[in-house]
Design an enzyme around this catalytic site. Structure first.
Site, PDB file in Angstrom:
ATOM      1  CG  ASP A  13      -1.964  -1.148   1.162  1.00  0.00           C
ATOM      2  OD1 ASP A  13      -2.006  -1.724   0.060  1.00  0.00           O
ATOM      3  OD2 ASP A  13      -2.053  -1.556   2.365  1.00  0.00           O
ATOM      4  CE  LYS A  16       2.374  -2.476  -4.119  1.00  0.00           C
ATOM      5  NZ  LYS A  16       2.018  -2.075  -2.974  1.00  0.00           N
ATOM      6  CE  LYS A  18       0.550  10.150  -7.745  1.00  0.00           C
ATOM      7  NZ  LYS A  18       0.330  11.063  -6.961  1.00  0.00           N
ATOM      8  N   GLY A  40      -4.274  -4.425  -3.983  1.00  0.00           N
ATOM      9  CA  GLY A  40      -5.271  -3.429  -3.897  1.00  0.00           C
ATOM     10  C   GLY A  40      -4.758  -2.263  -4.439  1.00  0.00           C
ATOM     11  CG  HIS A  41      -1.820  -2.266  -6.925  1.00  0.00           C
ATOM     12  ND1 HIS A  41      -1.121  -3.055  -7.848  1.00  0.00           N
ATOM     13  CD2 HIS A  41      -1.775  -2.877  -5.880  1.00  0.00           C
ATOM     14  CE1 HIS A  41       0.049  -3.582  -7.137  1.00  0.00           C
ATOM     15  NE2 HIS A  41      -0.441  -3.758  -5.846  1.00  0.00           N
ATOM     16  CD  GLN A 216       0.917  -8.738  -2.372  1.00  0.00           C
ATOM     17  OE1 GLN A 216       1.555  -9.870  -3.060  1.00  0.00           O
ATOM     18  NE2 GLN A 216      -0.451  -8.862  -2.602  1.00  0.00           N
TER      19      GLN A 216
HETATM   20  P1  GDP Z   1      -0.772   0.182  -3.462  1.00  0.00           P
HETATM   21  O1  GDP Z   1      -1.382  -0.925  -3.031  1.00  0.00           O
HETATM   22  O2  GDP Z   1       0.924   0.234  -3.400  1.00  0.00           O
HETATM   23  O3  GDP Z   1      -0.920   0.375  -4.813  1.00  0.00           O
HETATM   24  O4  GDP Z   1      -1.391   1.313  -2.591  1.00  0.00           O
HETATM   25  P2  GDP Z   1      -3.125   1.571  -2.313  1.00  0.00           P
HETATM   26  O5  GDP Z   1      -3.848   1.997  -3.754  1.00  0.00           O
HETATM   27  O6  GDP Z   1      -3.346   0.398  -1.555  1.00  0.00           O
HETATM   28  O7  GDP Z   1      -2.912   2.697  -1.280  1.00  0.00           O
HETATM   29  C1  GDP Z   1      -2.479   3.856  -1.521  1.00  0.00           C
HETATM   30  C2  GDP Z   1      -3.345   4.858  -1.316  1.00  0.00           C
HETATM   31  O8  GDP Z   1      -2.710   6.502  -1.111  1.00  0.00           O
HETATM   32  C3  GDP Z   1      -4.413   5.043  -2.302  1.00  0.00           C
HETATM   33  O9  GDP Z   1      -5.534   5.450  -1.822  1.00  0.00           O
HETATM   34  C4  GDP Z   1      -4.037   6.049  -3.339  1.00  0.00           C
HETATM   35  O10 GDP Z   1      -4.977   6.925  -4.091  1.00  0.00           O
HETATM   36  C5  GDP Z   1      -3.435   7.113  -2.331  1.00  0.00           C
HETATM   37  N1  GDP Z   1      -2.096   7.832  -2.790  1.00  0.00           N
HETATM   38  C6  GDP Z   1      -1.079   7.353  -3.850  1.00  0.00           C
HETATM   39  N2  GDP Z   1       0.055   8.483  -3.761  1.00  0.00           N
HETATM   40  C7  GDP Z   1      -0.740   9.381  -3.083  1.00  0.00           C
HETATM   41  C8  GDP Z   1       0.070  10.445  -2.663  1.00  0.00           C
HETATM   42  O11 GDP Z   1       0.912  11.130  -3.166  1.00  0.00           O
HETATM   43  N3  GDP Z   1      -0.782  11.419  -1.871  1.00  0.00           N
HETATM   44  C9  GDP Z   1      -1.942  11.006  -1.368  1.00  0.00           C
HETATM   45  N4  GDP Z   1      -2.718  11.767  -0.582  1.00  0.00           N
HETATM   46  N5  GDP Z   1      -2.405   9.955  -1.454  1.00  0.00           N
HETATM   47  C10 GDP Z   1      -1.824   9.177  -2.476  1.00  0.00           C
HETATM   48  P1  IMO Z   2      -0.775  -4.145  -2.210  1.00  0.00           P
HETATM   49  O1  IMO Z   2      -0.400  -4.919  -3.492  1.00  0.00           O
HETATM   50  C1  IMO Z   2      -0.871  -4.714   2.086  1.00  0.00           C
HETATM   51  C2  IMO Z   2      -0.926  -8.545   3.851  1.00  0.00           C
HETATM   52  C3  IMO Z   2      -2.328  -9.028   4.494  1.00  0.00           C
HETATM   53  C4  IMO Z   2      -1.674  -9.928   5.684  1.00  0.00           C
HETATM   54  C5  IMO Z   2      -0.423 -10.728   4.904  1.00  0.00           C
HETATM   55  C6  IMO Z   2      -0.839 -12.008   4.351  1.00  0.00           C
HETATM   56  O2  IMO Z   2      -2.329  -3.479  -2.259  1.00  0.00           O
HETATM   57  O3  IMO Z   2       0.333  -3.491  -1.645  1.00  0.00           O
HETATM   58  P2  IMO Z   2      -2.240 -12.968   2.165  1.00  0.00           P
HETATM   59  O4  IMO Z   2      -3.752 -12.520   2.099  1.00  0.00           O
HETATM   60  O5  IMO Z   2      -1.477 -12.006   1.277  1.00  0.00           O
HETATM   61  O6  IMO Z   2      -1.884 -13.952   2.476  1.00  0.00           O
HETATM   62  O7  IMO Z   2      -2.053 -11.862   3.571  1.00  0.00           O
HETATM   63  O8  IMO Z   2      -0.166  -9.835   3.795  1.00  0.00           O
HETATM   64  N1  IMO Z   2      -1.269  -8.083   2.702  1.00  0.00           N
HETATM   65  C7  IMO Z   2      -1.132  -6.831   2.395  1.00  0.00           C
HETATM   66  N2  IMO Z   2      -1.098  -5.576   2.911  1.00  0.00           N
HETATM   67  N3  IMO Z   2      -0.934  -4.449   0.846  1.00  0.00           N
HETATM   68  C8  IMO Z   2      -1.438  -5.478   0.027  1.00  0.00           C
HETATM   69  O9  IMO Z   2      -1.294  -5.543  -1.264  1.00  0.00           O
HETATM   70  C9  IMO Z   2      -1.313  -7.071   0.845  1.00  0.00           C
HETATM   71  N4  IMO Z   2      -1.415  -8.028   0.232  1.00  0.00           N
HETATM   72  C10 IMO Z   2      -1.557  -8.793   1.345  1.00  0.00           C
HETATM   73  O10 IMO Z   2      -2.790  -7.698   5.257  1.00  0.00           O
HETATM   74  O11 IMO Z   2      -0.922  -9.302   6.576  1.00  0.00           O
HETATM   75 MG    MG Z   3      -2.935  -1.648  -1.775  1.00  0.00          MG
END
Ligand code: GDP
Ligand code: IMO
Ligand code: MG
Length: 414
Positions: A13, A16, A18, A40-41, A216
């Site tokens: 999270d 990535k 974005k 969840g991207h 991840q």
């Molecule tokens: P990922 O799993 O690495 O793709 O990240 P996620 O999408 O799960 O979580 C990142 C969150 O931060 C999302 O809600 C994005 O829309 C948000 N986000 C990404 N870059 C920025 C940033 O520079 N500033 C802010 N405020 N939000 C951001």
């Molecule tokens: P992105 O790609 C954050 C965490 C789960 C749990 C552990 C194992 O959006 O960054 P799993 O279901 O993979 O066997 O769970 O890994 N986890 C994540 N945490 N971002 C993710 O993906 C994750 N995918 C798995 O919360 O702690």
């Molecule tokens: Mg994510």
């Protein structure tokens, strides 16, 4: 040709999605190499929010090829749902490796039962990878010979049902229904299933540029993370090779680093903030899981772990995301050392230190300005620039991109 890998430096999270969506405009092909729909991207385009779990984050760019590599675990129903939800959008093409392992319905049930201690996403990821390594898994290419697939399905389901009934005292799954369900998947997915290693190798020979999208993060890596509180794949750079079946000669590795730390699920988190500031970061950063909606635990940026993650991946540059979320804090801490017993070190000496170390913090002055309109590094307030420079100096890695908002263009490129 220089290819690019976008890799989570931490517990996922980091933002990535974005960064992939922004940077892939210079690539021809976007490849997911590990994980599954535990990811969840999030991408925000002109105020519209998209969350991708299995589809590569380049899918919203027409003219690009998106690939789900052999290292990914694919829930076929979920893949079709994700595509259906994008009906009406202009999309890039999609190919799925015939050798990607399928998440089967009993994998989800087993994860729901067994994944509690780790706090998994419950999507069946661990059990699917377990079957793959056990040599009892189903490759998605097996759907193309449906008769043979159905026979194997009957055998495997019998074993799974025995386990569900006798070990877990839960209800059995129905074979007939499952065969019909998978017949539908086979028909719908057939045109996308191919040998993606060959496809990618040829694309490289033709001079195409590939972007590798990690899911991840490095600290959730089954080999390099906080085991057993990890996922069941290799999000770090090694996964790129085993998860695609190619060996690109020249890959620039961009580590995605959130300006503070977050973690979903259980496991050690040395810089976690359980009090007011943690809650502030959670609220201001909207830190709720993009897959499960669970609140993300929040804390200060940990440079001890970032240096470790840099060693594992050999990062060439960082994308520092969500710097805007730190605006308004009077001071900002970063962990610069770990104290274990009476010994202090600037580096992670043992993986077990993640559980027992007391972080040593460096306090840096905060900034109050809203930075979301800045488009150049020089426009950022001095304390904010100093924060970025401190990260660069401590890790030895240049910060090439700075996120100052969730939108596609809310990025400073240096
Ligand atoms: P990922 O799993 O690495 O793709 O990240 P996620 O999408 O799960 O979580 C990142 C969150 O931060 C999302 O809600 C994005 O829309 C948000 N986000 C990404 N870059 C920025 C940033 O520079 N500033 C802010 N405020 N939000 C951001
Ligand atoms: P992105 O790609 C954050 C965490 C789960 C749990 C552990 C194992 O959006 O960054 P799993 O279901 O993979 O066997 O769970 O890994 N986890 C994540 N945490 N971002 C993710 O993906 C994750 N995918 C798995 O919360 O702690
Ligand atoms: Mg994510």
């Amino acid at each position: 040709m220089e290819h690019v890998a976008v890799i989570g430096s931490s517990w996922g999270d980091e933002g990535k999605g974005k960064i992939v969506d922004y940077l892939c405009r210079d690539s021809d092909i976007i490849v997911r190499y590990q994980g599954g729909n535990n990811a969840g991207h999030t991408i925000v385009v002109e105020g519209r929010k998209f969350v991708f779990h299995l589809l590569p984050s380049g899918i919203l760019q027409p003219g690009k090829l998106n690939v789900i590599g052999n290292g990914v675990v694919v829930d076929p129903g979920l893949l079709l749902e994700e595509l259906a939800a994008l009906k009406g959008e202009k999309l890039g093409a999609l190919k799925v490796s015939e050798y990607a392992t399928m998440i089967m319905p009993w994998h989800r049930v087993l994860d729901g039962i067994e994944g509690g201690k780790v706090g998994t996403t419950g999507r069946g990821i661990g059990p699917a990878y377990e079957s793959k390594i056990n040599r009892l898994g189903f490759k998605i290419g097996e759907l193309l010979d449906f008769e043979t697939f159905s026979k194997k399905l009957a055998e495997r389901l019998e074993e799974a049902n025995w386990l569900l009934q006798n070990k877990y005292k839960t209800s059995q799954l129905n074979l007939k229904e499952m065969i019909e369900q998978f017949r539908g998947y086979a028909n719908a997915l057939a045109p996308m299933i191919t040998n993606t290693s060959l496809l990618l190798a040829k694309a490289m020979r033709d001079g195409k540029r590939i972007m590798f999208e990690g899911a991840q993060g490095t600290l959730l890596d089954v080999d390099y993370g906080s085991y057993p509180f990890v996922t069941s794949s290799n999000p770090s750079i090694g996964g790129l090779y085993t998860g695609t079946g190619i060996r690109p000669r020249n890959v620039k590795a961009i580590g995605i680093v959130k300006a503070y730390a977050t973690r979903v699920g259980n496991g050690p988190f040395p810089t976690e903030l359980k009090e007011e500031i943690g809650k502030h970061l959670q609220d201001k950063g909207h830190e709720f899981g993009a897959t499960t909606g669970r609140p993300r635990r929040c804390g200060w940026l940990d440079l001890v772990l970032l240096k470790y993650s840099t060693d594992v991946n050999g990062f060439d540059g960082f994308a520092l995301t969500k710097l805007d979320v730190l605006s308004g804090l009077p001071k900002v801490n970063v962990a610069v050392g770990y104290k274990v017993g009476n010994k202090t070190s600037e580096n992670l000496l043992s993986m077990y230190d993640m559980e027992r170390a007391e972080p040593v913090f460096k306090e840096l002055p905060g900034w109050s300005e809203d930075i979301s309109k800045c488009r150049k590094f020089e426009e950022l307030p001095k304390n904010c620039r100093d924060y970025v420079t401190f990260i660069e100096k401590t890790t030895g890695v240049p910060v090439k991109y700075i996120g100052i908002g969730p939108g596609r263009e809310e990025l400073i490129v240096r």
